[in-house]
Design an enzyme around this catalytic site. Structure first.
Site, PDB file in Angstrom:
ATOM      1  N   ARG A  64       0.834  -1.215   0.000  1.00 28.94           N
ATOM      2  CA  ARG A  64       0.000   0.000   0.000  1.00 28.94           C
ATOM      3  C   ARG A  64       0.861   1.255   0.000  1.00 28.94           C
ATOM      4  O   ARG A  64       0.397   2.324  -0.341  1.00 28.94           O
ATOM      5  CB  ARG A  64      -0.910  -0.014   1.236  1.00 28.94           C
ATOM      6  N   LYS A 167       3.048 -18.294   7.587  1.00 30.76           N
ATOM      7  CA  LYS A 167       2.441 -18.543   8.878  1.00 30.76           C
ATOM      8  C   LYS A 167       2.192 -17.214   9.595  1.00 30.76           C
ATOM      9  O   LYS A 167       2.848 -16.243   9.241  1.00 30.76           O
ATOM     10  CB  LYS A 167       3.290 -19.485   9.711  1.00 30.76           C
ATOM     11  N   ASP A 196       6.093 -23.483   6.349  1.00 27.75           N
ATOM     12  CA  ASP A 196       6.692 -23.652   7.667  1.00 27.75           C
ATOM     13  C   ASP A 196       8.173 -23.677   7.353  1.00 27.75           C
ATOM     14  O   ASP A 196       8.690 -24.686   6.868  1.00 27.75           O
ATOM     15  CB  ASP A 196       6.259 -24.974   8.317  1.00 27.75           C
ATOM     16  N   HIS A 197       8.851 -22.563   7.591  1.00 31.21           N
ATOM     17  CA  HIS A 197      10.197 -22.452   7.002  1.00 31.21           C
ATOM     18  C   HIS A 197      11.182 -23.467   7.582  1.00 31.21           C
ATOM     19  O   HIS A 197      12.227 -23.715   6.992  1.00 31.21           O
ATOM     20  CB  HIS A 197      10.715 -21.010   7.080  1.00 31.21           C
ATOM     21  N   LYS A 201      14.825 -26.031   5.969  1.00 34.38           N
ATOM     22  CA  LYS A 201      16.188 -26.101   6.508  1.00 34.38           C
ATOM     23  C   LYS A 201      16.839 -27.417   6.116  1.00 34.38           C
ATOM     24  O   LYS A 201      16.229 -28.476   6.232  1.00 34.38           O
ATOM     25  CB  LYS A 201      16.169 -25.965   8.040  1.00 34.38           C
ATOM     26  N   GLU A 235      15.781 -20.079  21.619  1.00 33.31           N
ATOM     27  CA  GLU A 235      16.253 -18.833  20.996  1.00 33.31           C
ATOM     28  C   GLU A 235      16.792 -17.917  22.077  1.00 33.31           C
ATOM     29  O   GLU A 235      16.224 -17.856  23.173  1.00 33.31           O
ATOM     30  CB  GLU A 235      15.100 -18.133  20.286  1.00 33.31           C
ATOM     31  N   ASP A 254       3.438 -19.451  18.010  1.00 29.86           N
ATOM     32  CA  ASP A 254       4.542 -18.948  17.189  1.00 29.86           C
ATOM     33  C   ASP A 254       5.465 -20.084  16.730  1.00 29.86           C
ATOM     34  O   ASP A 254       5.895 -20.105  15.584  1.00 29.86           O
ATOM     35  CB  ASP A 254       5.345 -17.918  18.000  1.00 29.86           C
ATOM     36  N   HIS A 259       6.705 -25.163  13.859  1.00 29.91           N
ATOM     37  CA  HIS A 259       8.071 -25.684  13.711  1.00 29.91           C
ATOM     38  C   HIS A 259       8.314 -26.905  14.605  1.00 29.91           C
ATOM     39  O   HIS A 259       8.846 -27.918  14.168  1.00 29.91           O
ATOM     40  CB  HIS A 259       9.109 -24.616  14.060  1.00 29.91           C
ATOM     41  N   LYS A 355      11.842 -18.147  24.079  1.00 32.82           N
ATOM     42  CA  LYS A 355      12.627 -16.943  23.751  1.00 32.82           C
ATOM     43  C   LYS A 355      13.484 -16.581  24.954  1.00 32.82           C
ATOM     44  O   LYS A 355      13.133 -16.905  26.094  1.00 32.82           O
ATOM     45  CB  LYS A 355      11.688 -15.773  23.465  1.00 32.82           C
TER      46      LYS A 355
HETATM   47  C1  BG6 Z   1       9.516 -17.695  13.157  1.00 29.48           C
HETATM   48  C2  BG6 Z   1       8.967 -17.137  14.443  1.00 29.48           C
HETATM   49  O1  BG6 Z   1       8.571 -18.522  12.533  1.00 29.48           O
HETATM   50  O2  BG6 Z   1      10.685 -18.446  13.443  1.00 29.48           O
HETATM   51  C3  BG6 Z   1      10.013 -16.306  15.170  1.00 29.48           C
HETATM   52  O3  BG6 Z   1       7.831 -16.330  14.171  1.00 29.48           O
HETATM   53  C4  BG6 Z   1      11.288 -17.089  15.360  1.00 29.48           C
HETATM   54  O4  BG6 Z   1       9.524 -15.866  16.437  1.00 29.48           O
HETATM   55  C5  BG6 Z   1      11.729 -17.698  14.026  1.00 29.48           C
HETATM   56  O5  BG6 Z   1      12.281 -16.217  15.871  1.00 29.48           O
HETATM   57  C6  BG6 Z   1      12.901 -18.639  14.230  1.00 29.48           C
HETATM   58  O6  BG6 Z   1      13.401 -19.011  12.990  1.00 29.48           O
HETATM   59  P1  BG6 Z   1      14.906 -19.472  12.806  1.00 29.48           P
HETATM   60  O7  BG6 Z   1      14.985 -19.902  11.386  1.00 29.48           O
HETATM   61  O8  BG6 Z   1      15.757 -18.282  13.129  1.00 29.48           O
HETATM   62  O9  BG6 Z   1      15.121 -20.583  13.787  1.00 29.48           O
END
Ligand code: BG6
Length: 504
Positions: A64, A167, A196-197, A201, A235, A254, A259, A355
């Site tokens: 936008r 997501k 779901d990234h 990996k 993390e 989250d 994940h 976290k």
């Molecule tokens: C994301 C979360 O999907 O994954 C984040 O929303 C998180 O909160 C992140 O920090 C972690 O991804 P990676 O690849 O750094 O482990």
């Protein structure tokens, strides 16, 4: 425009074996956002460096905010220079930059989509994109339905259309189902790519290679030989200015819902008959369906207070900007889960994620049962721990096997040592970023590393059950200092079973 010939690729042993996708346009909604800068554009650049992008290609940024092709190109160059894993190469960038286009529009306005469709029509004619298009929704979920309606109604039936959805996919089971229903009004399941990234990996995919490309693990990968499994997604970072999102999501939505449960599913699933998308999804769904948390006492939640992370003093969660001073949002979850099937019955899967923990570490530890009868004196084997197969998802990617070995010397003293495989040592190539693989797979139409509707729904079912229990009581937050390994109750979870979290 000239077509690039697919080349032998010295930069990536694995990726160079992939096909080049069909000509297409990639439309990114939310192109001024963080994800585009930090992940999507650097991934496209990495694919360009390796000559893996389609021979005829256009990238259209939609947002936008005001902009222009030139401003977009400049902005994205900065993003690539800051976040790409490869050194900046002017010639590669110039070629990619020429394929970038910008559209300022708001799909919520009547006819808001016209500008995009006009541009796509023009690009399609000029570059012969054959009507193929990937629409990437990197926008907050409330914007999805409007965009999806507009795209669906004007779907180009000449080529293929694919929709990538970031997501969070819903907030609970009901909203996830509603979102899928909305998408399915216009798109088939094969056209929907739910990200779901973690699945992109390398080390996560290596769990499949480890299990199914090696004959030695499968016979012992079950309740007879495995004492328990521990999965950690730790993390050290906090919420990084994302309070608006995180206050609603919390740790359970989250990371746990997606994940973490995906890591568990890949660890516990049966061998698929092949690696086609549906066969892999079918096996994962069976695990997720068999999963349960045995009562409220088997789930622990936490929220960080002030503390020191990697030597630096950090604020409490409740002191982060945008977080309510009495917030009850959890930043840590630990749980004992069971997979109710023949392979895993009665084998606990202890999982934890959070976290502001002591350090960044994602690992899957398969702890095997002790040897039935060690013929050594007890004192000789004091330093001996049960065998553990440890998959280091990140950082220090690799796999290590803890085994007992004789300490050199005249006596018979046994101690635990580690056999290590480190990616950095074994392969000459760097580790691709998850988004490179996922974006390429979308363009190739391969949804194996994405999540299917029923999978996401099973994940939500478990989360909904846990959250319903949480509504009944209010723990005293904060209950762990930043820089620790979570609340003491997370340790109790294992101690009650005579076990402990893996030592760090
Ligand atoms: C994301 C979360 O999907 O994954 C984040 O929303 C998180 O909160 C992140 O920090 C972690 O991804 P990676 O690849 O750094 O482990």
């Amino acid at each position: 425009m000239t077509e690039k010939a697919p080349q032998e690729n010295p930069l990536d042993e694995g990726l160079s074996l992939r096909k080049t996708p069909d000509p297409c346009a990639l439309v990114v909604f939310g192109a001024s956002g963080d994800l585009t800068h930090k992940k999507i554009m650097p991934a496209l650049y990495a694919l360009a460096v390796r000559r893996l992008l389609p021979p005829r290609f256009a990238i259209v940024g939609v947002a936008r905010t005001d902009g222009s092709d030139d401003a977009f190109r400049k902005d994205m160059q900065g993003a690539v220079q800051q976040h790409a894993r490869d050194p900046f190469q002017q010639d590669v960038w110039d070629e990619l930059a020429a394929q970038l286009h910008w559209v300022t529009t708001d799909f919520a306005d009547a006819g808001g989509e016209d500008k995009l469709h006009d541009l796509l029509g023009k690009l399609d004619t000029e570059q012969q994109l054959d009507g193929n298009c990937v629409f990437y929704l990197a926008v907050p979920p409330p914007a999805f339905p409007t965009i999806v309606d507009a795209l669906g109604k004007r779907k180009d039936e000449r080529g293929w259309t694919r929709l990538v959805v970031e997501k969070p996919f819903g907030h609970d089971l009901a909203s996830a189902k509603a979102l899928t229903a909305k998408l399915r009004e216009y798109f088939d399941e094969e056209e929907i790519f739910r990200i779901d990234h973690y699945l992109g990996k390398e080390t996560v995919q290596n769990m499949l290679a480890l299990r199914f490309a090696n004959g030695i693990f499968e016979p012992i990968w079950n309740r007879q030989f495995v004492d328990h499994v521990q999965i950690t997604v730790a993390e050290s970072i906090g919420i990084e200015g994302r309070a608006g999102y995180y206050e609603q999501a919390g740790a359970i939505r989250d990371i746990f819902q997606n994940h973490l449960l995906q890591l568990l599913a890949l660890t516990a699933m049966e061998p698929p008959i092949d690696f086609t998308s549906d066969n892999v999804h079918n096996e994962k769904v069976k695990v997720l369906r068999a999963l349960h948390a045995p009562g409220p006492k088997s789930v622990v939640r936490g929220q960080y207070g002030r503390g020191f992370v990697e030597g630096e003093e950090v604020a409490a969660y409740r002191e982060e900007e945008g977080v309510a001073p009495d917030s009850m949002t959890e930043t840590f979850v630990a749980a004992k889960l069971y997979v109710d099937n023949w392979r895993w019955a009665d084998t606990p899967f202890y999982v934890r994620m959070g976290k502001r923990l002591a350090r960044r570490e994602t690992t899957i530890a398969i702890q095997f049962k002790r040897a039935p009868h060690p013929p050594f004196e007890e004192s000789a084997a004091e330093g001996l721990r049960p065998n553990v197969l440890l998959v280091h998802v990140q950082p220090d990617e690799g796999v290590s096997l803890a085994i007992g070995a004789k300490v050199p010397g005249q006596g018979m003293t046994i101690r635990t040592v580690h056999m290590d495989f480190l990616y950095g040592g074994a392969f000459r190539t760097g580790m691709p970023e998850a988004y490179e693989r996922l974006i390429l797979d979308t363009m190739l139409g391969d949804s194996t590393l994405f999540t299917r509707a029923d999978e996401v729904e099973e994940q939500w079912m478990l989360v909904d059950a846990i959250v319903a229990d949480w509504d009944r009581d209010k723990p005293a937050f904060p209950n762990y200092p930043a820089g620790s390994w979570g609340p003491p109750s997370a340790d109790d979870l294992l101690q009650r079973d005579g076990r402990s979290w893996r030592r760090h």
